[in-house]
Design a protein around this motif. Structure first.
Motif, PDB file in Angstrom:
ATOM      1  N   HIS A 117       0.830  -1.206   0.000  1.00 16.28           N
ATOM      2  CA  HIS A 117       0.000   0.000   0.000  1.00 16.28           C
ATOM      3  C   HIS A 117       0.866   1.258   0.000  1.00 16.28           C
ATOM      4  N   ALA A 118       0.553   2.176  -0.921  1.00 12.87           N
ATOM      5  CA  ALA A 118       1.209   3.488  -0.980  1.00 12.87           C
ATOM      6  C   ALA A 118       2.728   3.365  -1.071  1.00 12.87           C
ATOM      7  N   VAL A 119       3.165   2.505  -1.979  1.00 14.82           N
ATOM      8  CA  VAL A 119       4.593   2.297  -2.219  1.00 14.82           C
ATOM      9  C   VAL A 119       4.985   2.691  -3.647  1.00 14.82           C
ATOM     10  N   LEU A 120       4.172   2.327  -4.630  1.00  9.45           N
ATOM     11  CA  LEU A 120       4.547   2.506  -6.033  1.00  9.45           C
ATOM     12  C   LEU A 120       4.956   3.934  -6.353  1.00  9.45           C
ATOM     13  N   GLU A 121       4.237   4.906  -5.759  1.00 13.12           N
ATOM     14  CA  GLU A 121       4.465   6.311  -6.110  1.00 13.12           C
ATOM     15  C   GLU A 121       5.810   6.847  -5.622  1.00 13.12           C
ATOM     16  N   TRP A 122       6.499   6.075  -4.775  1.00 20.31           N
ATOM     17  CA  TRP A 122       7.814   6.492  -4.286  1.00 20.31           C
ATOM     18  C   TRP A 122       8.942   5.814  -5.052  1.00 20.31           C
ATOM     19  N   LEU A 123       8.586   5.004  -6.045  1.00 22.20           N
ATOM     20  CA  LEU A 123       9.574   4.226  -6.788  1.00 22.20           C
ATOM     21  C   LEU A 123       9.863   4.840  -8.153  1.00 22.20           C
ATOM     22  N   GLU A 124      11.064   4.640  -8.626  1.00 21.03           N
ATOM     23  CA  GLU A 124      11.441   5.135  -9.944  1.00 21.03           C
ATOM     24  C   GLU A 124      10.707   4.375 -11.047  1.00 21.03           C
ATOM     25  N   ASN A 125      10.472   3.072 -10.825  1.00 23.78           N
ATOM     26  CA  ASN A 125       9.857   2.224 -11.841  1.00 23.78           C
ATOM     27  C   ASN A 125       8.637   1.500 -11.258  1.00 23.78           C
ATOM     28  N   PRO A 126       7.533   2.224 -11.044  1.00 19.43           N
ATOM     29  CA  PRO A 126       6.376   1.610 -10.387  1.00 19.43           C
ATOM     30  C   PRO A 126       5.742   0.465 -11.171  1.00 19.43           C
ATOM     31  N   LEU A 127       5.712   0.561 -12.495  1.00 12.99           N
ATOM     32  CA  LEU A 127       5.102  -0.517 -13.283  1.00 12.99           C
ATOM     33  C   LEU A 127       5.964  -1.772 -13.247  1.00 12.99           C
ATOM     34  N   GLN A 128       7.265  -1.601 -13.229  1.00  5.24           N
ATOM     35  CA  GLN A 128       8.165  -2.739 -13.087  1.00  5.24           C
ATOM     36  C   GLN A 128       7.981  -3.388 -11.718  1.00  5.24           C
ATOM     37  N   ALA A 129       7.655  -2.565 -10.722  1.00  4.39           N
ATOM     38  CA  ALA A 129       7.429  -3.089  -9.375  1.00  4.39           C
ATOM     39  C   ALA A 129       6.222  -4.026  -9.343  1.00  4.39           C
ATOM     40  N   ILE A 130       5.191  -3.719 -10.139  1.00  2.00           N
ATOM     41  CA  ILE A 130       4.022  -4.601 -10.190  1.00  2.00           C
ATOM     42  C   ILE A 130       4.432  -5.981 -10.694  1.00  2.00           C
ATOM     43  N   GLU A 131       5.322  -6.006 -11.660  1.00  2.00           N
ATOM     44  CA  GLU A 131       5.829  -7.288 -12.172  1.00  2.00           C
ATOM     45  C   GLU A 131       6.552  -8.062 -11.078  1.00  2.00           C
ATOM     46  N   HIS A 132       7.346  -7.344 -10.272  1.00  4.48           N
ATOM     47  CA  HIS A 132       8.062  -8.017  -9.181  1.00  4.48           C
ATOM     48  C   HIS A 132       7.086  -8.496  -8.109  1.00  4.48           C
ATOM     49  N   LEU A 133       6.060  -7.703  -7.831  1.00  3.95           N
ATOM     50  CA  LEU A 133       5.050  -8.116  -6.857  1.00  3.95           C
ATOM     51  C   LEU A 133       4.307  -9.366  -7.339  1.00  3.95           C
ATOM     52  N   TYR A 134       4.133  -9.486  -8.647  1.00  4.01           N
ATOM     53  CA  TYR A 134       3.516 -10.693  -9.196  1.00  4.01           C
ATOM     54  C   TYR A 134       4.368 -11.914  -8.853  1.00  4.01           C
ATOM     55  N   SER A 135       5.683 -11.764  -8.967  1.00  7.31           N
ATOM     56  CA  SER A 135       6.579 -12.886  -8.659  1.00  7.31           C
ATOM     57  C   SER A 135       6.553 -13.239  -7.174  1.00  7.31           C
ATOM     58  N   LEU A 136       6.220 -12.261  -6.329  1.00  8.15           N
ATOM     59  CA  LEU A 136       6.178 -12.489  -4.878  1.00  8.15           C
ATOM     60  C   LEU A 136       4.854 -13.093  -4.422  1.00  8.15           C
ATOM     61  N   THR A 137       3.844 -13.059  -5.292  1.00  8.22           N
ATOM     62  CA  THR A 137       2.520 -13.567  -4.948  1.00  8.22           C
ATOM     63  C   THR A 137       2.416 -15.023  -5.390  1.00  8.22           C
ATOM     64  N   PRO A 138       2.260 -15.967  -4.464  1.00  8.32           N
ATOM     65  CA  PRO A 138       2.139 -17.377  -4.857  1.00  8.32           C
ATOM     66  C   PRO A 138       0.901 -17.620  -5.720  1.00  8.32           C
ATOM     67  N   ALA A 139       0.954 -18.618  -6.572  1.00  4.76           N
ATOM     68  CA  ALA A 139      -0.177 -18.972  -7.415  1.00  4.76           C
ATOM     69  C   ALA A 139      -1.394 -19.296  -6.559  1.00  4.76           C
ATOM     70  N   GLY A 140      -2.540 -18.766  -6.968  1.00  6.45           N
ATOM     71  CA  GLY A 140      -3.771 -18.984  -6.230  1.00  6.45           C
ATOM     72  C   GLY A 140      -4.000 -17.988  -5.104  1.00  6.45           C
ATOM     73  N   LYS A 141      -3.054 -17.080  -4.881  1.00  9.00           N
ATOM     74  CA  LYS A 141      -3.149 -16.103  -3.795  1.00  9.00           C
ATOM     75  C   LYS A 141      -3.409 -14.707  -4.361  1.00  9.00           C
ATOM     76  N   ARG A 142      -3.445 -13.709  -3.467  1.00 13.88           N
ATOM     77  CA  ARG A 142      -3.835 -12.356  -3.874  1.00 13.88           C
ATOM     78  C   ARG A 142      -2.799 -11.310  -3.456  1.00 13.88           C
ATOM     79  N   LEU A 143      -2.848 -10.221  -4.204  1.00 16.26           N
ATOM     80  CA  LEU A 143      -2.076  -9.012  -3.891  1.00 16.26           C
ATOM     81  C   LEU A 143      -3.046  -7.875  -3.625  1.00 16.26           C
ATOM     82  N   SER A 144      -2.906  -7.240  -2.459  1.00 23.01           N
ATOM     83  CA  SER A 144      -3.647  -6.026  -2.131  1.00 23.01           C
ATOM     84  C   SER A 144      -2.740  -4.848  -2.457  1.00 23.01           C
ATOM     85  N   LEU A 145      -3.119  -4.088  -3.503  1.00 23.91           N
ATOM     86  CA  LEU A 145      -2.245  -3.033  -4.022  1.00 23.91           C
ATOM     87  C   LEU A 145      -2.959  -1.692  -4.001  1.00 23.91           C
ATOM     88  N   SER A 146      -2.345  -0.694  -3.403  1.00 23.39           N
ATOM     89  CA  SER A 146      -2.878   0.669  -3.493  1.00 23.39           C
ATOM     90  C   SER A 146      -1.755   1.613  -3.888  1.00 23.39           C
TER      91      SER A 146
END
Length: 254
Positions: A117-146
């Motif tokens: 939550h409230a992390v992407l906007e402080w990063l240089e590459n927020p869209l790339q961060a979503i890709e990394h968060l996908y890798s951190l989310t196990p299959a069948g599970k969820r990501l809560s992203l704001s």
């Protein structure tokens, strides 16, 4: 790859006061808890919170009985979290705190939910961060992203008459460390999430009305009235898309 991200070492106390010591911080936190709560099971879950800062959300999750791995890039910020969450450090396995940037986190198979939550906007590459968060989310599970909503930021600046600022692409001449420097377009974030393989299950606007008020809230009664309106409309377009923050509940198919 080196990332030129913004951390809060040296200004942790100011950050905490600015974010959570105001009606906007109080409202954001409450609405995020309510957006997340339906996706939490009654049985204890193991939750990874990425960029969890001072531990405000972590505390909510711990009170509910979940186990949390709280991570953040700033040791100063985590110092505040350790103070606030001290009572939970004596309970084996329920709370782990780790100072580590998002990019250095590696997948863990036992995670039931990832919260960012409230992390992407402080990063240089927020869209790339979503890709990394996908890798951190196990299959069948969820990501809560704001994240801080670029469209809402533009709309608000038009209301305030900040036309020169908008013409510069909403870039300030002198960076303010407590002002998000890289707001994210909702459509770009959703497109990136879906490109990675996430399924968008819920979209919630956070503070759809608060930040556009002409006057500050003057009483607890006014706060509760506004909170009721936020709850009523924060999943209804077009109001949801005007939230100063946007919350996405993303599912990674098995």
């Amino acid at each position: 790859m080196k990332h030129n991200d913004q951390y809060f070492n040296g200004i942790a106390d100011k950050f905490a006061k600015n974010i959570y010591g105001t009606s906007k911080g109080r409202l954001r936190h409450q609405l995020l808890v309510e957006a997340l709560s339906p996706w939490l099971s009654k049985a204890p879950m193991r939750i990874l919170e990425v960029g969890g800062g001072t531990g405000i959300m972590t505390r909510e999750l711990l009170v509910m009985g979940h186990d949390v791995l709280l991570t953040d890039a700033s040791e100063d910020i985590l110092g505040l979290a350790r103070e606030m969450l001290a009572e939970y450090t004596t309970r084996p396995g329920q709370l782990e705190i780790m100072q580590i940037p998002l990019w250095e986190l590696e997948p863990q198979a036992d995670i039931d939910l990832v919260v960012c939550h409230a992390v992407l906007e402080w990063l240089e590459n927020p869209l790339q961060a979503i890709e990394h968060l996908y890798s951190l989310t196990p299959a069948g599970k969820r990501l809560s992203l704001s994240f801080f909503n670029r469209d809402a930021a533009l709309f608000g600046n038009v209301l305030y008459g900040n036309f020169d600022y908008i013409a510069r692409g909403m870039k300030v001449k002198n960076q303010v460390r407590l002002n998000p420097q890289n707001p994210v377009s909702p459509q770009q974030a959703i497109a990136q999430a879906e490109k990675c393989g996430f399924v968008v299950e819920q979209v919630t606007g956070i503070r759809c009305f608060h930040d556009y008020l002409k006057e500050r809230l003057g009483s607890d009664e006014a706060f509760e009235q506004l909170l009721a309106l936020e709850r009523q409309y924060n999943r209804q377009p077009p109001f949801s898309w005007l939230g100063k923050y946007l919350h996405l509940m993303l599912h990674k198919p098995a």
